[in-house]
Design a protein around this motif. Sequence first.
Motif, short mmCIF file in Angstrom:
data_model
loop_
_atom_site.label_atom_id
_atom_site.label_comp_id
_atom_site.label_asym_id
_atom_site.label_seq_id
_atom_site.Cartn_x
_atom_site.Cartn_y
_atom_site.Cartn_z
N GLU A 19 -5.18 -57.50 5.94
CA GLU A 19 -4.60 -56.93 6.91
C GLU A 19 -4.96 -57.35 8.15
N TYR A 41 -7.34 -47.46 10.60
CA TYR A 41 -6.72 -47.64 9.06
C TYR A 41 -7.40 -46.88 8.08
N LEU A 42 -8.65 -46.73 8.22
CA LEU A 42 -9.21 -45.91 7.08
C LEU A 42 -8.75 -44.24 7.42
N GLU A 56 -8.25 -55.91 0.88
CA GLU A 56 -7.15 -55.21 1.51
C GLU A 56 -7.29 -55.14 2.83
N CYS A 103 -14.63 -46.37 2.19
CA CYS A 103 -14.34 -44.86 2.47
C CYS A 103 -14.81 -44.20 3.59
N ASP A 110 -6.03 -43.34 8.43
CA ASP A 110 -4.66 -43.05 8.01
C ASP A 110 -4.67 -43.12 6.58
N ARG A 111 -5.54 -43.75 5.89
CA ARG A 111 -5.26 -44.02 4.54
C ARG A 111 -6.43 -43.34 3.63
N GLY A 112 -7.72 -42.98 4.34
CA GLY A 112 -8.63 -42.41 3.58
C GLY A 112 -9.66 -43.56 3.13
N HIS A 113 -9.15 -44.63 2.52
CA HIS A 113 -10.06 -45.56 1.99
C HIS A 113 -9.29 -46.79 2.01
N ALA A 114 -9.86 -47.89 1.60
CA ALA A 114 -9.21 -49.16 1.35
C ALA A 114 -10.34 -50.12 0.60
#
Length: 298
Positions: A27, A12-13, A23, A60, A15-19
């Motif tokens: 998920e 997940y990280l 969130e 991150c 794919d998105r870089g950070h969360a």
Amino acid sequence: MSHSRLFKILYYLLDRGHATAPELAREFEVSVRTIYRDVEMLSGAGIPVYTEPGRNGGICLLHNFVLDKAMFSEPEKQEILTALQTLSATGYSSGKGTLTKLSALFQSCGPDWLEVDFSRWGRHDCDNAKFELLKTAVIRRRAVKFVYINTYAEKRERTVHPLKLSFKSKEWYLKAFCLDRQDFRIFKLNRILEPELLEASFAPLPYPEPQETEQPSGDPIVLRFSKEIAYRIYDEFDGALIEPQETGDFLVSAEMPVDSWLVGYLLSFGTQVEVMEPKALREGVATEAWKIQEKYKC
């Protein structure tokens, strides 16, 4: 603690870089405290994951972190690339970027072994555009309106919730819930005209697949085909039913219902087929052939 969840958080990280922790908690359906505990586990395993305070902060990954490709064996890498290449070949554009990234990561492009074209000969733009529209409708859960030509050549406007595209016996079909009939229906793509993607969305429903039942057997038939039509014989019949003859002809022994459809089907082979058995089918084909001759007699 779930090791599977740790990998999912990592992907997940990636794919998105950070969360944010809330969130990730939503998920993966766990508490925020559990997320922070998972982050500590990842960090302890050597993954450069950290928390960043502030309005745009969160959990991150270190910039330019790359997942160790050694985690996958060579066969696993090829399976992943093959699956993405298959998806890309069907026209699913979102898979192309992922395929490019993983090919670079694995330093392997995989064999270029598959090409898919959804169009009929001479209908490239129209058929592919229709398939793309219906595919989009299925993926995005958007209603579709179109004109459908039924078995009796009647045109009817239908509005449906498209659920699945299905390929069976050389043809593409759309499995959908028809709002006009308030029931599940299957539509042949070649008979769908003027498709229009609507704004209305819908909640997905599982298409009720029929129970596997034993197909009723037809009547035994024996057909002799000339060698000139050999290419079509292997397109239409299973190889186990075909017996090559010394003359170059082919005998086909099969079981099919003897009806008007079969008579018309055999007539499509013209003089390249002869019905050997049963007698009733032989006479039926001869009678229809005589009617055709009379119709075109000058």
